[in-house]
Scaffold this active site. Structure first.
Site, PDB file in Angstrom:
ATOM      1  N   ASP A  31       0.857  -1.190   0.000  1.00 57.11           N
ATOM      2  CA  ASP A  31       0.000   0.000   0.000  1.00 57.11           C
ATOM      3  C   ASP A  31       0.895   1.242   0.000  1.00 57.11           C
ATOM      4  O   ASP A  31       1.863   1.302   0.753  1.00 57.11           O
ATOM      5  CB  ASP A  31      -0.875  -0.043   1.261  1.00 57.11           C
ATOM      6  CG  ASP A  31      -1.776   1.167   1.380  1.00 57.11           C
ATOM      7  OD1 ASP A  31      -2.044   1.817   0.342  1.00 57.11           O
ATOM      8  OD2 ASP A  31      -2.218   1.472   2.505  1.00 57.11           O
ATOM      9  N   ASP A  35      -4.387   3.648   2.817  1.00 55.13           N
ATOM     10  CA  ASP A  35      -5.795   3.268   2.963  1.00 55.13           C
ATOM     11  C   ASP A  35      -5.955   1.791   3.335  1.00 55.13           C
ATOM     12  O   ASP A  35      -7.073   1.283   3.418  1.00 55.13           O
ATOM     13  CB  ASP A  35      -6.600   3.598   1.686  1.00 55.13           C
ATOM     14  CG  ASP A  35      -6.203   2.743   0.497  1.00 55.13           C
ATOM     15  OD1 ASP A  35      -5.224   1.961   0.608  1.00 55.13           O
ATOM     16  OD2 ASP A  35      -6.860   2.840  -0.559  1.00 55.13           O
ATOM     17  N   ASP A  39      -1.679  -1.082  -3.816  1.00 56.82           N
ATOM     18  CA  ASP A  39      -1.991  -0.310  -5.023  1.00 56.82           C
ATOM     19  C   ASP A  39      -0.808  -0.300  -5.989  1.00 56.82           C
ATOM     20  O   ASP A  39       0.268  -0.836  -5.685  1.00 56.82           O
ATOM     21  CB  ASP A  39      -2.419   1.123  -4.646  1.00 56.82           C
ATOM     22  CG  ASP A  39      -1.467   1.746  -3.633  1.00 56.82           C
ATOM     23  OD1 ASP A  39      -0.245   1.561  -3.788  1.00 56.82           O
ATOM     24  OD2 ASP A  39      -1.941   2.398  -2.673  1.00 56.82           O
ATOM     25  N   ASP A 108      -4.489  -9.917 -15.950  1.00 60.64           N
ATOM     26  CA  ASP A 108      -5.553 -10.897 -15.776  1.00 60.64           C
ATOM     27  C   ASP A 108      -6.687 -10.530 -16.731  1.00 60.64           C
ATOM     28  O   ASP A 108      -7.032  -9.352 -16.857  1.00 60.64           O
ATOM     29  CB  ASP A 108      -6.061 -10.838 -14.329  1.00 60.64           C
ATOM     30  CG  ASP A 108      -6.240 -12.211 -13.723  1.00 60.64           C
ATOM     31  OD1 ASP A 108      -7.014 -12.992 -14.304  1.00 60.64           O
ATOM     32  OD2 ASP A 108      -5.631 -12.491 -12.678  1.00 60.64           O
ATOM     33  N   ASP A 216      -8.743 -15.915 -16.881  1.00 59.22           N
ATOM     34  CA  ASP A 216      -9.524 -16.455 -15.778  1.00 59.22           C
ATOM     35  C   ASP A 216     -10.565 -17.464 -16.275  1.00 59.22           C
ATOM     36  O   ASP A 216     -11.319 -17.160 -17.213  1.00 59.22           O
ATOM     37  CB  ASP A 216     -10.233 -15.264 -15.108  1.00 59.22           C
ATOM     38  CG  ASP A 216     -10.879 -15.609 -13.797  1.00 59.22           C
ATOM     39  OD1 ASP A 216     -10.143 -15.867 -12.832  1.00 59.22           O
ATOM     40  OD2 ASP A 216     -12.130 -15.621 -13.741  1.00 59.22           O
ATOM     41  N   GLU A 278      -6.376 -20.242 -17.161  1.00 62.08           N
ATOM     42  CA  GLU A 278      -6.771 -20.941 -15.935  1.00 62.08           C
ATOM     43  C   GLU A 278      -7.884 -21.900 -16.329  1.00 62.08           C
ATOM     44  O   GLU A 278      -8.930 -21.465 -16.812  1.00 62.08           O
ATOM     45  CB  GLU A 278      -7.265 -19.950 -14.875  1.00 62.08           C
ATOM     46  CG  GLU A 278      -7.494 -20.628 -13.542  1.00 62.08           C
ATOM     47  CD  GLU A 278      -8.583 -19.985 -12.690  1.00 62.08           C
ATOM     48  OE1 GLU A 278      -8.560 -20.173 -11.483  1.00 62.08           O
ATOM     49  OE2 GLU A 278      -9.465 -19.304 -13.252  1.00 62.08           O
ATOM     50  N   HIS A 351      -3.558 -16.886  -5.567  1.00 61.78           N
ATOM     51  CA  HIS A 351      -4.454 -16.178  -4.645  1.00 61.78           C
ATOM     52  C   HIS A 351      -5.689 -17.015  -4.281  1.00 61.78           C
ATOM     53  O   HIS A 351      -6.503 -16.569  -3.477  1.00 61.78           O
ATOM     54  CB  HIS A 351      -4.888 -14.864  -5.287  1.00 61.78           C
ATOM     55  CG  HIS A 351      -5.675 -15.100  -6.539  1.00 61.78           C
ATOM     56  ND1 HIS A 351      -5.099 -15.590  -7.694  1.00 61.78           N
ATOM     57  CD2 HIS A 351      -6.991 -14.971  -6.805  1.00 61.78           C
ATOM     58  CE1 HIS A 351      -6.031 -15.746  -8.614  1.00 61.78           C
ATOM     59  NE2 HIS A 351      -7.192 -15.362  -8.100  1.00 61.78           N
ATOM     60  N   ASP A 352      -5.847 -18.188  -4.897  1.00 60.29           N
ATOM     61  CA  ASP A 352      -6.988 -19.054  -4.579  1.00 60.29           C
ATOM     62  C   ASP A 352      -6.581 -20.257  -3.732  1.00 60.29           C
ATOM     63  O   ASP A 352      -7.425 -21.102  -3.419  1.00 60.29           O
ATOM     64  CB  ASP A 352      -7.622 -19.595  -5.870  1.00 60.29           C
ATOM     65  CG  ASP A 352      -8.266 -18.509  -6.711  1.00 60.29           C
ATOM     66  OD1 ASP A 352      -8.727 -17.505  -6.135  1.00 60.29           O
ATOM     67  OD2 ASP A 352      -8.301 -18.665  -7.950  1.00 60.29           O
TER      68      ASP A 352
HETATM   69  C1  NOJ Z   1     -10.729 -17.735 -10.708  1.00 62.99           C
HETATM   70  C2  NOJ Z   1     -10.019 -16.686  -9.930  1.00 62.99           C
HETATM   71  O1  NOJ Z   1      -8.679 -17.041  -9.771  1.00 62.99           O
HETATM   72  C3  NOJ Z   1     -10.759 -16.543  -8.630  1.00 62.99           C
HETATM   73  O2  NOJ Z   1     -10.082 -15.746  -7.695  1.00 62.99           O
HETATM   74  C4  NOJ Z   1     -12.127 -15.996  -8.928  1.00 62.99           C
HETATM   75  O3  NOJ Z   1     -12.894 -15.983  -7.751  1.00 62.99           O
HETATM   76  C5  NOJ Z   1     -12.853 -16.819  -9.974  1.00 62.99           C
HETATM   77  N1  NOJ Z   1     -12.015 -17.241 -11.048  1.00 62.99           N
HETATM   78  C6  NOJ Z   1     -13.979 -16.020 -10.556  1.00 62.99           C
HETATM   79  O4  NOJ Z   1     -13.463 -14.999 -11.371  1.00 62.99           O
END
Ligand code: NOJ
Length: 581
Positions: A31, A35, A39, A108, A216, A278, A351-352
């Site tokens: 950041d 905030d 960013d 992305d 994505d 993905e 990130h998932d």
């Molecule tokens: C895959 C992304 O990596 C994830 O973070 C997202 O929630 C879903 N696609 C929906 O866009």
């Protein structure tokens, strides 16, 4: 002769076969304005860090204008930056600065769905005869049922974020499809106007100077549409809803759409770009179709089998322990399947996903050893490695003590649904989230031991992992034996070693329950990679041929070396040996 045949040196291979990609989740990286949310100007402050690490490409998770229902994977303007993250000028400056360091930038691309606040959807939902009505999936209630009544949804599909995949819209009395949250309506790719609007937008980004796209859930864009416009029901296994997999994953027109996208957007400039899809639910056979260069679809795909091995029958929130033999079987199948044609994307984290050191390693006593062992095994595979922010520091899962600490829509909705169903206690819900929540990978980057780990001077949008005074970039940088410096070595090995880049892959010790082993071979050069996935010593008998081998890299300061036809691996030890054939 196949185009990417193994065992040949890769001088004419595409550049991304020698590259390492670094994923930034901008919200949690740095950041700059206090905030509490990361960013673009924050990323600018850390460009030298990325250059020191040595990565070739930065992939930015979405920074477009968005209501942030799913942290930016719900886009309301594809051609603007969300004010939370900065401006288009900030992005141009960041891209220019990264390019100046020789680092490419991949954006992305989230085009299976938009936000419900995107002007396209606002128009689409306004009336049944709006010109954009058919840009999304609108359907009437199930025949004979009252629109809006429970169970009247057009199909039985459940969304990935709990609840039905259809939302009733009072304005026109119909339902729209959303495979993810109700604020993420699915675009109708059957409609050529939608596809061409997406292609226009992609060309605009390329003209701005970016170097590719991470697409994505790109294998969800073609739905199994029947000639009477109906969509099939999904099989029900657990819970009230049918699965959407059969009708929405790797659908009938997905390859046609990707080939069209290539002609319309990438023609003539493909070689300079990185295109990674993905693709959840994709098999090796599908992976071959997506990544065969002669088909001109994608360069590589993210597969999910190897990060689903600790999911039980009830899915990710029903965790079980991973079986090493299964990990070898799945990764080995992908290596063998894409041996002659196609290419693998290699990753443990994003990130998932929960943090790999907490998941397949040991984030306690052997954190450094297990993080570096896992890195060695992954980075020595054939494919393009991806490093997710903080992985190179050995960052761990977070232990939130209250459900209120969670921010991720998937986790929050899971907790709400699990409470409603009443099958699991509060502790069980917290335990499932601790193991599997996506928030494990989303806590702020740990830069130093100052308040909030140097991530922000404000209040962070999600709690910083309490272990930041010990695990942080400054400490890792100062320690020559750290996870960070080990990643630097692995990244330069990828750049410099032709056998690492393009050597043939052969799994070894297939049934060994504790040690992951494989060889890579190229033009008379052979590497042996060994990784101990357990905290006890393992004696590996490898025969005389490896005696006298040279050490390439190892994660102990005095690595195990072969003697008398065997090598003794210490807890979580990894070594890579080289010999001439
Ligand atoms: C895959 C992304 O990596 C994830 O973070 C997202 O929630 C879903 N696609 C929906 O866009």
């Amino acid at each position: 002769m196949p185009m990417n045949h193994n065992g040949t040196s890769g001088a004419n291979d595409p550049w991304w076969k020698r590259a390492v990609v670094y994923q930034i989740y901008p919200r949690s990286f740095q950041d700059s304005d206090g905030d509490g949310i990361g960013d673009l100007r924050g990323i600018l402050q850390r460009v030298d860090y990325l250059a020191t690490l040595g990565v070739d490409v930065v992939w930015l998770s979405p920074i477009y204008r968005s209501p942030q229902d799913d942290n930016g994977y719900d886009i309301s303007d594809y051609q603007d930056i969300d004010p939370t993250f900065g401006t288009l000028e900030d992005l141009d400056e960041l891209v220019g600065t990264l390019h100046g360091k020789g680092i490419k930038v991949v954006m992305d691309l989230v085009v299976n769905h938009t936000s419900d606040e995107h002007p396209w959807f606002i128009e689409s939902r306004s009336s049944t005869d709006n010109p954009k009505r058919d840009w999304y999936w609108w359907r009437p209630a199930r025949e004979g049922m009252e629109p809006g009544a429970p169970g009247a949804e057009p199909t039985n599909w459940g969304s990935f974020f709990s609840g039905p995949a259809w939302d009733f819209d009072r304005v026109t009395g119909e339902y729209y499809l959303h495979l993810f949250s109700r604020k993420q309506p699915d675009l109708n790719w059957e409609n050529p106007e939608v596809r061409h609007a997406v292609y226009d937008m992609m060309r605009w980004w390329l003209a701005r100077g970016i170097d590719g796209f991470r697409m994505d859930v790109i294998n969800f864009i073609s739905k199994d549409l029947r000639s009477d416009r109906s969509l099939p029901e999904g099989p029900v296994s657990n819970g009230p809803y049918g699965s959407v997999h059969e009708a929405t994953i790797n659908g009938p027109r997905v390859h046609e759409f990707l080939q069209e996208m290539n002609r319309e957007v990438f023609q003539g400039r493909r070689d300079a770009l990185l295109l990674v899809g993905e693709t959840p639910g994709t098999t090796v056979e599908d992976g071959l179709l997506y990544t065969d260069p002669r088909r001109a679809e994608l360069d590589m795909v993210f597969t999910f089998e190897h990060v689903s091995l600790d999911h039980g029958p009830g899915g990710r929130f029903d965790p079980k322990s991973m079986d090493l033999a299964e990990l070898k079987a799945t990764l080995g199948r992908w290596q063998a399947g894409l041996r002659d044609v196609g290419w693998n994307a290699l990753y443990w984290n994003n990130h998932d996903q929960p943090r790999i050191v907490s998941r397949y390693g040991d984030d306690g006593d052997y954190r450094r050893q297990s993080a570096t062992m896992l890195a060695t095994v992954l980075h020595l595979h054939r494919g393009t490695p991806y490093v997710y922010q903080g992985e190179e520091l050995g960052m761990t899962n977070v232990r939130f003590t209250s459900l209120d600490a969670y921010r991720d829509i998937e986790s929050v909705r899971y907790a709400v649904e699990a409470r409603e169903l009443g099958h699991r206690s509060e502790d069980e819900i917290l335990g499932a989230l601790a193991a599997q929540s996506r928030d494990n990978g989303r806590t702020p980057m740990q830069w130093d031991d100052s308040p909030h780990a140097g991530f922000t001077t404000g209040e962070p949008w999600i709690q910083v992992n309490a272990n930041y005074p010990m695990i942080n970039a400054e400490a890792e940088h100062a320690d020559a034996e750290s996870v960070f410096h080990y990643y630097r070595r692995l990244i330069s090995l990828r750049h410099e070693d032709p056998t690492v880049q393009s050597g043939d892959f052969t799994m070894q010790l297939v049934d060994h329950p504790q040690v992951y082993a494989f060889t890579r071979s190229l033009d008379g050069d052979q590497l042996l990679v060994l990784g101990n996935f357990f905290p006890d010593e393992q004696l590996i008998e490898h025969g005389e041929e490896w005696s006298g081998a040279e050490l390439v890299i190892g994660n102990y300061s005095s690595p195990a070396m072969p003697a008398n036809g065997a090598v003794a691996l210490r807890p979580w030890e990894a070594i890579v040996l080289r010999r001439k054939l």
